[in-house]
Write an enzyme that holds these catalytic residues in place. Structure first.
Site, PDB file in Angstrom:
ATOM      1  N   ILE A  38      37.192 -40.029  19.491  1.00 50.61           N
ATOM      2  CA  ILE A  38      36.978 -39.025  18.433  1.00 50.61           C
ATOM      3  C   ILE A  38      35.537 -38.513  18.407  1.00 50.61           C
ATOM      4  CG2 ILE A  38      37.106 -38.593  15.952  1.00 50.61           C
ATOM      5  CD1 ILE A  38      39.860 -39.111  17.171  1.00 50.61           C
ATOM      6  N   ARG A  78      29.273 -36.389   4.336  1.00 47.18           N
ATOM      7  CA  ARG A  78      30.171 -35.462   5.012  1.00 47.18           C
ATOM      8  C   ARG A  78      31.139 -34.848   4.028  1.00 47.18           C
ATOM      9  NH1 ARG A  78      30.723 -32.490   9.720  1.00 47.18           N
ATOM     10  NH2 ARG A  78      32.919 -32.113  10.132  1.00 47.18           N
ATOM     11  N   CYS A 109      27.518 -39.913   8.220  1.00 43.39           N
ATOM     12  CA  CYS A 109      27.155 -40.822   9.317  1.00 43.39           C
ATOM     13  C   CYS A 109      26.807 -40.019  10.566  1.00 43.39           C
ATOM     14  CB  CYS A 109      28.318 -41.754   9.627  1.00 43.39           C
ATOM     15  SG  CYS A 109      28.614 -42.969   8.342  1.00 43.39           S
ATOM     16  N   LYS A 138      38.144 -44.728   0.251  1.00 45.45           N
ATOM     17  CA  LYS A 138      36.952 -43.855   0.165  1.00 45.45           C
ATOM     18  C   LYS A 138      37.308 -42.453   0.623  1.00 45.45           C
ATOM     19  CE  LYS A 138      33.841 -43.682   3.637  1.00 45.45           C
ATOM     20  NZ  LYS A 138      33.465 -42.346   4.126  1.00 45.45           N
ATOM     21  N   ASN A 139      37.958 -42.348   1.794  1.00 43.82           N
ATOM     22  CA  ASN A 139      38.167 -41.032   2.399  1.00 43.82           C
ATOM     23  C   ASN A 139      39.256 -40.222   1.717  1.00 43.82           C
ATOM     24  OD1 ASN A 139      36.064 -41.537   4.057  1.00 43.82           O
ATOM     25  ND2 ASN A 139      37.303 -42.119   5.830  1.00 43.82           N
ATOM     26  N   ASP A 169      37.446 -45.401  12.697  1.00 45.24           N
ATOM     27  CA  ASP A 169      36.652 -46.074  11.665  1.00 45.24           C
ATOM     28  C   ASP A 169      36.788 -47.582  11.716  1.00 45.24           C
ATOM     29  OD1 ASP A 169      37.215 -43.485   9.154  1.00 45.24           O
ATOM     30  OD2 ASP A 169      35.881 -43.597  10.891  1.00 45.24           O
ATOM     31  N   ARG A 212      27.773 -47.276   0.908  1.00 47.61           N
ATOM     32  CA  ARG A 212      28.405 -45.958   0.757  1.00 47.61           C
ATOM     33  C   ARG A 212      29.924 -46.088   0.730  1.00 47.61           C
ATOM     34  NH1 ARG A 212      27.430 -42.137   5.240  1.00 47.61           N
ATOM     35  NH2 ARG A 212      29.008 -41.066   3.993  1.00 47.61           N
ATOM     36  N   ARG A 214      28.997 -33.074  14.598  1.00 48.97           N
ATOM     37  CA  ARG A 214      30.082 -33.023  13.597  1.00 48.97           C
ATOM     38  C   ARG A 214      30.162 -31.600  13.063  1.00 48.97           C
ATOM     39  NH1 ARG A 214      30.202 -38.280   9.836  1.00 48.97           N
ATOM     40  NH2 ARG A 214      32.416 -37.713   9.701  1.00 48.97           N
ATOM     41  N   PRO A 215      30.611 -30.678  13.925  1.00 49.69           N
ATOM     42  CA  PRO A 215      30.659 -29.270  13.516  1.00 49.69           C
ATOM     43  C   PRO A 215      31.704 -29.027  12.419  1.00 49.69           C
ATOM     44  CG  PRO A 215      31.774 -29.560  15.611  1.00 49.69           C
ATOM     45  CD  PRO A 215      31.147 -30.883  15.280  1.00 49.69           C
ATOM     46  N   ILE A 216      31.666 -27.847  11.826  1.00 45.83           N
ATOM     47  CA  ILE A 216      32.688 -27.481  10.823  1.00 45.83           C
ATOM     48  C   ILE A 216      33.397 -26.194  11.232  1.00 45.83           C
ATOM     49  CG2 ILE A 216      31.545 -28.639   8.879  1.00 45.83           C
ATOM     50  CD1 ILE A 216      30.567 -25.821   8.003  1.00 45.83           C
ATOM     51  N   ASP A 217      33.359 -25.902  12.542  1.00 40.05           N
ATOM     52  CA  ASP A 217      33.959 -24.641  13.007  1.00 40.05           C
ATOM     53  C   ASP A 217      35.447 -24.528  12.664  1.00 40.05           C
ATOM     54  OD1 ASP A 217      34.055 -26.795  14.969  1.00 40.05           O
ATOM     55  OD2 ASP A 217      35.190 -25.395  16.194  1.00 40.05           O
ATOM     56  N   GLN A 218      36.164 -25.627  12.675  1.00 43.26           N
ATOM     57  CA  GLN A 218      37.600 -25.560  12.361  1.00 43.26           C
ATOM     58  C   GLN A 218      37.826 -25.314  10.871  1.00 43.26           C
ATOM     59  OE1 GLN A 218      40.047 -25.643  14.914  1.00 43.26           O
ATOM     60  NE2 GLN A 218      38.094 -25.348  15.957  1.00 43.26           N
TER      61      GLN A 218
HETATM   62  C1  EPZ Z   1      36.727 -37.959   8.460  1.00 45.56           C
HETATM   63  O1  EPZ Z   1      35.577 -37.307   8.967  1.00 45.56           O
HETATM   64  C2  EPZ Z   1      36.232 -39.267   7.863  1.00 45.56           C
HETATM   65  N1  EPZ Z   1      35.260 -38.981   6.812  1.00 45.56           N
HETATM   66  C3  EPZ Z   1      35.575 -40.119   8.945  1.00 45.56           C
HETATM   67  O2  EPZ Z   1      35.271 -41.373   8.345  1.00 45.56           O
HETATM   68  C4  EPZ Z   1      36.580 -40.363  10.071  1.00 45.56           C
HETATM   69  O3  EPZ Z   1      35.943 -41.068  11.108  1.00 45.56           O
HETATM   70  C5  EPZ Z   1      37.102 -39.017  10.590  1.00 45.56           C
HETATM   71  O4  EPZ Z   1      37.670 -38.256   9.501  1.00 45.56           O
HETATM   72  C6  EPZ Z   1      38.186 -39.198  11.644  1.00 45.56           C
HETATM   73  O5  EPZ Z   1      39.252 -39.929  11.100  1.00 45.56           O
HETATM   74  C7  EPZ Z   1      35.720 -38.599   5.607  1.00 45.56           C
HETATM   75  O6  EPZ Z   1      36.921 -38.486   5.390  1.00 45.56           O
HETATM   76  C8  EPZ Z   1      34.682 -38.355   4.555  1.00 45.56           C
HETATM   77  P1  EPZ Z   1      37.264 -34.926  11.640  1.00 45.56           P
HETATM   78  P2  EPZ Z   1      35.703 -35.766   9.440  1.00 45.56           P
HETATM   79  O7  EPZ Z   1      37.057 -33.566  11.101  1.00 45.56           O
HETATM   80  O8  EPZ Z   1      36.642 -35.054   8.556  1.00 45.56           O
HETATM   81  C9  EPZ Z   1      35.614 -32.704  15.521  1.00 45.56           C
HETATM   82  C10 EPZ Z   1      34.005 -43.253   7.808  1.00 45.56           C
HETATM   83  O9  EPZ Z   1      33.482 -44.136   8.484  1.00 45.56           O
HETATM   84  N2  EPZ Z   1      35.576 -31.519  14.653  1.00 45.56           N
HETATM   85  O10 EPZ Z   1      38.632 -35.496  11.686  1.00 45.56           O
HETATM   86  O11 EPZ Z   1      34.337 -35.227   9.584  1.00 45.56           O
HETATM   87  C11 EPZ Z   1      34.592 -33.741  15.094  1.00 45.56           C
HETATM   88  O12 EPZ Z   1      33.336 -33.458  15.662  1.00 45.56           O
HETATM   89  C12 EPZ Z   1      33.905 -41.812   8.238  1.00 45.56           C
HETATM   90  O13 EPZ Z   1      34.653 -43.451   6.745  1.00 45.56           O
HETATM   91  C13 EPZ Z   1      35.236 -30.279  15.212  1.00 45.56           C
HETATM   92  O14 EPZ Z   1      34.970 -30.164  16.390  1.00 45.56           O
HETATM   93  O15 EPZ Z   1      36.340 -35.965  10.871  1.00 45.56           O
HETATM   94  C14 EPZ Z   1      35.183 -35.030  15.598  1.00 45.56           C
HETATM   95  O16 EPZ Z   1      34.844 -35.184  16.961  1.00 45.56           O
HETATM   96  C15 EPZ Z   1      33.104 -41.637   9.522  1.00 45.56           C
HETATM   97  N3  EPZ Z   1      35.186 -29.193  14.400  1.00 45.56           N
HETATM   98  C16 EPZ Z   1      36.686 -34.801  15.467  1.00 45.56           C
HETATM   99  O17 EPZ Z   1      36.868 -33.379  15.364  1.00 45.56           O
HETATM  100  C17 EPZ Z   1      35.459 -29.273  13.052  1.00 45.56           C
HETATM  101  O18 EPZ Z   1      35.405 -28.228  12.359  1.00 45.56           O
HETATM  102  C18 EPZ Z   1      37.307 -35.436  14.231  1.00 45.56           C
HETATM  103  O19 EPZ Z   1      36.592 -34.977  13.109  1.00 45.56           O
HETATM  104  C19 EPZ Z   1      35.803 -30.529  12.514  1.00 45.56           C
HETATM  105  C20 EPZ Z   1      35.859 -31.648  13.323  1.00 45.56           C
END
Ligand code: EPZ
Length: 446
Positions: free
Chosen positions: A346, A110, A134, A39-40, A324, A416, A139-143
């Site tokens: 995480i 997401r 979810c 999926k991801n 996950d 989903r 779940r910010p997008i600042d990065q």
């Molecule tokens: C992806 O989410 C996956 N989703 C998630 O899977 C998975 O849990 C996650 O990666 C971690 O492996 C998809 O790929 C669609 P991250 P993502 O950016 O990209 C923080 C599932 O069950 N962060 O790696 O949103 C964030 O808050 C789903 O299949 C920032 O602070 O995860 C989190 O604490 C759930 N700023 C950590 O980093 C940012 O700009 C990891 O987030 C981005 C993230």
């Protein structure tokens, strides 16, 4: 006529289909199950077809509702989508002219954030609503936005929409403050068309990040180092259409491994990449589960009278234990002897399933990012509710092992990310049925 999705409908606004799983526990799962595409990986690869100047054929795409939403968004934007078979999609995005991604659909998942990087790489600008997905805490997008800014883009957020524009995308050094799968993938997509070299440091190393880089390279991108902390991307003038097969879903595979373990069954899980399962295998063996590894499959079984051992788990970015898989392994640890500790490394709030498992007799206490699980003799069936995708999967696993009947509401969360879960489990002997009743939403008077 372009079929939008094979046989999964995007939930219609005017009526909410109340679907439930009915599970009667106590059956040892036996036989073979085949894992679908990741999926991801797929939810990132499909938007990335916007970067190609010709048609792409993507194989091994999972038949799940998140994919239905992504293909619907692409189609609404003007892409031509054609299912060649149940898991193969031909996508031609040549007809996409707008850099704006419709709001209604994007808020559902997401992965809609991936349209930011893809549109930026295609048009040099993007207007995408803030992503949904979810509810696991902040779940910010600042990065993501930090990475786009490093490449020379201006990023603003107004009325829930992210506006990104760059006169010229220029390669640069991008250092992520935290390990982010989404930000790594998004910046890769923007950087493949930027002029010059981009170096991403503190990059995510998940298998689906590598899969994405491989897909982009199959279109003519120049990406090196995916799967390590440092990814180098040399921008190119154009990307051509390509044919690509999505990797198997490591989390779906892990979920069925726990299903075999928690029911003390014996299951061969086909279409996996064992290397991607190492952190899961290590923990299952520590608990007392047997795992035999083959080239593209694993056999999971439990010796008679073997008691599950308690253990401690901290979820981390790959190659650590995947977040996950945290709810699913927690369901198994509810039946392990002794006290297990799970630390969620995480997300802020990934234990919402604990209350639901406690309705089934589990003994879990949660304090912030730590759950303490006291093993119990048995779980009992109960009416429960899926609070998110992997929480729902954990409740299915608990129901398979519980005495009596478990009824799981809000299974749209599960649909989903898991293709035909009830069909795959029935194929292993599980007593699971889908109960469907639709009600129309009564629009409130106010
Ligand atoms: C992806 O989410 C996956 N989703 C998630 O899977 C998975 O849990 C996650 O990666 C971690 O492996 C998809 O790929 C669609 P991250 P993502 O950016 O990209 C923080 C599932 O069950 N962060 O790696 O949103 C964030 O808050 C789903 O299949 C920032 O602070 O995860 C989190 O604490 C759930 N700023 C950590 O980093 C940012 O700009 C990891 O987030 C981005 C993230």
């Amino acid at each position: 006529m372009h079929r939008l999705c094979y046989n999964i409908e995007v939930p219609k606004k005017e009526s909410v289909a109340l679907e439930k799983f009915l599970i009667t526990g106590g059956v040892k799962l036996k036989g073979e199950v085949t894992i679908s595409g990741a999926k991801n990986a797929a939810v990132a690869i499909l938007p990335a077809t916007l970067l190609a100047d010709g048609p792409c054929v993507i194989e091994n795409v999972p038949n799940i509702s998140d994919i239905a939403v992504i293909t619907r968004i692409l189609s609404d934007m003007g892409a031509e989508i054609r299912y060649l078979d149940k898991t193969t999609i031909e996508i031609n995005t040549a007809g996409v002219a707008s850099h704006i991604v419709p709001y209604e659909m994007t808020k559902q998942l997401r992965a809609s954030s991936y349209f930011m990087g893809a549109m930026l790489g295609r048009f040099g600008k993007a207007k995408v609503s803030l992503p949904g997905g979810c509810d696991l805490g902040a779940r910010p997008i600042d990065q993501h936005l930090k990475g786009f800014s490093c490449l020379g883009a201006d990023c603003t957020i107004e009325h829930g929409m992210v506006n990104i524009e760059a006169r010229n995308l220029t390669g640069s050094q991008v250092y992520f403050d935290c390990n982010s799968v989404g930000a790594t993938i998004n910046v890769m997509m923007a950087a493949v068309k930027a002029s010059g070299l981009t170096v991403i440091e503190n990059a995510a190393k998940e298998p689906h990040v590598v899969d994405m880089a491989n897909f982009l390279n199959s279109m003519g991108a120049d990406i090196m180092g995916a799967g390590t902390d440092v990814i180098k991307i040399r921008g190119v003038g154009r990307l051509r259409g390509a044919c690509y097969s999505v990797i198997p879903d490591q989390i779906e595979a892990g979920t069925y491994m726990v299903a075999a373990a928690i029911t003390r069954g014996d299951v061969l899980i086909r279409n996996v990449i064992p290397k991607h399962l190492e952190p899961i295998i290590t923990k299952l063996e520590r608990i007392g589960v047997c795992v035999d590894q083959f080239d593209e499959s694993v056999r999971v079984w439990v010796p008679d009278r073997r008691k599950f051992e308690c253990t401690s788990i901290k979820t981390m970015a790959h190659p650590g234990f995947p977040t996950d898989m945290q709810p699913q392994i927690a369901a198994l640890l509810c039946l392990a002897e002794g006290t297990s500790i799970i630390t969620e490394g995480i997300f802020d709030n990934r234990f919402k399933y604990a209350d639901e498992l406690m309705r089934m007799g589990a003994d879990i206490s949660v304090d912030g990012k730590v759950a303490v699980i006291q093993g119990v003799e048995a779980l009992t069936g109960a009416p429960v509710r899926a609070t998110d995708l992997r929480a729902g999967a954990a409740l299915v696993l608990a129901g398979l092992a519980a005495r009596g009947c478990t009824e799981i509401e809000d299974i749209y969360h599960i649909q989903r990310g898991y293709e035909d879960m009830e069909g795959k489990l029935r194929g292993l002997g599980a007593r699971i049925a889908l109960k469907r009743s639709a009600v129309s939403m009564v629009s409130s008077a106010v």
